[in-house]
Write a protein that holds these residues in place. Structure first.
Motif, PDB file in Angstrom:
ATOM      1  N   PRO A  94       2.547   4.634  -2.175  1.00  0.00           N
ATOM      2  CA  PRO A  94       2.209   5.482  -3.323  1.00  0.00           C
ATOM      3  C   PRO A  94       3.148   5.289  -4.503  1.00  0.00           C
ATOM      4  CG  PRO A  94       3.309   6.785  -1.634  1.00  0.00           C
ATOM      5  CD  PRO A  94       3.097   5.420  -1.048  1.00  0.00           C
ATOM      6  N   ILE A  97      -1.084   7.162 -20.531  1.00  0.00           N
ATOM      7  CA  ILE A  97      -0.537   7.341 -19.189  1.00  0.00           C
ATOM      8  C   ILE A  97       0.466   8.489 -19.215  1.00  0.00           C
ATOM      9  CG2 ILE A  97       0.815   6.260 -17.360  1.00  0.00           C
ATOM     10  CD1 ILE A  97      -1.974   5.086 -17.706  1.00  0.00           C
ATOM     11  N   GLN A  98       0.391   9.359 -18.234  1.00  0.00           N
ATOM     12  CA  GLN A  98       1.366  10.446 -18.133  1.00  0.00           C
ATOM     13  C   GLN A  98       2.751   9.837 -17.893  1.00  0.00           C
ATOM     14  OE1 GLN A  98       0.318  13.534 -15.362  1.00  0.00           O
ATOM     15  NE2 GLN A  98       2.338  14.467 -15.410  1.00  0.00           N
ATOM     16  N   ARG A 152       0.828  -1.210   0.000  1.00  0.00           N
ATOM     17  CA  ARG A 152       0.000   0.000   0.000  1.00  0.00           C
ATOM     18  C   ARG A 152       0.868   1.267   0.000  1.00  0.00           C
ATOM     19  NH1 ARG A 152      -5.539  -0.654   1.556  1.00  0.00           N
ATOM     20  NH2 ARG A 152      -6.271  -2.426   0.311  1.00  0.00           N
ATOM     21  N   VAL A 178      -1.783   2.009 -12.781  1.00  0.00           N
ATOM     22  CA  VAL A 178      -1.539   3.454 -12.778  1.00  0.00           C
ATOM     23  C   VAL A 178      -2.833   4.210 -13.084  1.00  0.00           C
ATOM     24  CG1 VAL A 178      -0.325   5.324 -13.963  1.00  0.00           C
ATOM     25  CG2 VAL A 178       0.906   3.234 -13.356  1.00  0.00           C
ATOM     26  N   ARG A 179      -3.584   3.692 -14.041  1.00  0.00           N
ATOM     27  CA  ARG A 179      -4.806   4.382 -14.467  1.00  0.00           C
ATOM     28  C   ARG A 179      -5.909   4.335 -13.406  1.00  0.00           C
ATOM     29  NH1 ARG A 179      -6.170   2.123 -19.791  1.00  0.00           N
ATOM     30  NH2 ARG A 179      -4.848   3.791 -20.636  1.00  0.00           N
ATOM     31  N   HIS A 180      -6.029   3.213 -12.705  1.00  0.00           N
ATOM     32  CA  HIS A 180      -7.199   3.014 -11.842  1.00  0.00           C
ATOM     33  C   HIS A 180      -6.904   3.126 -10.351  1.00  0.00           C
ATOM     34  CE1 HIS A 180      -9.808   1.914 -15.187  1.00  0.00           C
ATOM     35  NE2 HIS A 180      -8.846   1.130 -15.638  1.00  0.00           N
ATOM     36  N   THR A 181      -5.628   3.153  -9.951  1.00  0.00           N
ATOM     37  CA  THR A 181      -5.329   3.247  -8.523  1.00  0.00           C
ATOM     38  C   THR A 181      -4.551   4.509  -8.164  1.00  0.00           C
ATOM     39  OG1 THR A 181      -3.190   2.076  -8.588  1.00  0.00           O
ATOM     40  CG2 THR A 181      -5.198   0.726  -8.452  1.00  0.00           C
ATOM     41  N   GLY A 182      -4.093   5.265  -9.146  1.00  0.00           N
ATOM     42  CA  GLY A 182      -3.312   6.459  -8.851  1.00  0.00           C
ATOM     43  C   GLY A 182      -1.875   6.150  -8.454  1.00  0.00           C
ATOM     44  N   LEU A 183      -1.442   4.925  -8.695  1.00  0.00           N
ATOM     45  CA  LEU A 183      -0.090   4.507  -8.345  1.00  0.00           C
ATOM     46  C   LEU A 183       0.936   5.225  -9.220  1.00  0.00           C
ATOM     47  CD1 LEU A 183       1.345   2.270  -6.567  1.00  0.00           C
ATOM     48  CD2 LEU A 183       1.339   0.880  -8.644  1.00  0.00           C
ATOM     49  N   SER A 184       2.087   5.539  -8.639  1.00  0.00           N
ATOM     50  CA  SER A 184       3.231   6.035  -9.409  1.00  0.00           C
ATOM     51  C   SER A 184       4.254   4.912  -9.532  1.00  0.00           C
ATOM     52  CB  SER A 184       3.877   7.242  -8.728  1.00  0.00           C
ATOM     53  OG  SER A 184       2.992   8.343  -8.720  1.00  0.00           O
TER      54      SER A 184
END
Length: 248
Positions: A129, A181-182, A127, A156-162
């Motif tokens: 970031p 994806i950025q 868990r 990355v798209r659905h959880t905001g993970l970097s």
């Protein structure tokens, strides 16, 4: 997505080890959310940064669930067992990666691609970031490589993970950018960044030639709906080009 791209021995893995706190840089410093990593102990680092290695030795026949639960180590005291919350987090990680069906399988019985997905699930169970991936598609076949790439895009798209990822393949960077994806990429050689920016800006034929001593062609296809697909096509090493010209 932030991709580190460069030839063997350029310092990619060393840089990742510094970010993970495994090595200390001789100059400069690593900050995690504004705090110097040297001031953080291992459990605090593990709650901010997870790690997916390029390979993992399958020594003991732990089940997939047990391997993923190891991602909860920084939340469990030394003489405690995983509680219901830890188990639920691990179950969610397996579901996110799409391998719940492997929950009770021995880890030693998995294919390379399945094992790598377990490593991703273990990282998600922390868990954090940020997840650091060191060549996560190394040694995988064509399908499993694509499966790992699709999984990263989904997360990355659905959880905001970097994700900070070292890779040998310029097309990995384009894959993320093509997927909306950025994405930023750093071209690395001799322990330095040569260029940093979006893949479409940085991955030019000229830059790739300087980085790898390879002649390439960057191709763009229009897929309609204002969506473009970019890919790098290798042509030859520059040394080969010179030999060919002399032969002519």
């Amino acid at each position: 997505m932030f991709c580190l791209l460069g030839p063997n021995g350029c310092g990619k893995t060393t840089l990742l080890d510094c970010v993970l706190g495994l090595l200390r840089p001789q100059q400069g410093k690593v900050l995690l959310n504004g705090t110097s990593i040297k001031d953080l102990d291992a459990p605090k680092i593990a709650r901010q940064v997870a790690y997916v290695p390029q390979s993992h030795e399958k020594t003991f026949p732990y089940t997939v669930m047990q391997i993923v639960l190891m991602g909860r180590a920084s939340y469990i005291s030394m003489f405690s067992s995983p509680n219901p919350e830890d188990i639920e987090v691990a179950e969610q990680a397996l579901e996110l990666v799409g391998i719940s069906r492997l929950r009770d399988r021995p880890y030693t019985h998995l294919s390379g691609g399945e094992g790598q997905l377990v490593m991703v699930a273990r990282a998600l169970a922390q868990r954090t970031p940020l997840v650091i991936m060191d060549e996560p598609t190394a040694h995988l076949d064509f399908k499993h490589e694509l499966t790992i790439m699709e999984t990263i895009v989904h997360l990355v798209r659905h959880t905001g993970l970097s994700v900070l990822m070292a890779t040998h393949f310029p097309n990995h960077c384009f894959y993320f950018e093509n997927s909306g994806i950025q994405t930023r990429v750093a071209l690395m050689n001799h322990n330095k960044f040569l260029a940093v920016g979006r893949p479409g800006e940085v991955l030019s034929e000229r830059n790739l030639g300087q980085l790898y001593n390879v002649r390439t062609k960057v191709m763009t296809w229009d897929l309609g709906d204002s969506h473009q697909l970019k890919q790098v096509i290798p042509i030859s090493t520059l040394n080969n080009d010179l030999t060919y010209e002399r032969m002519k």
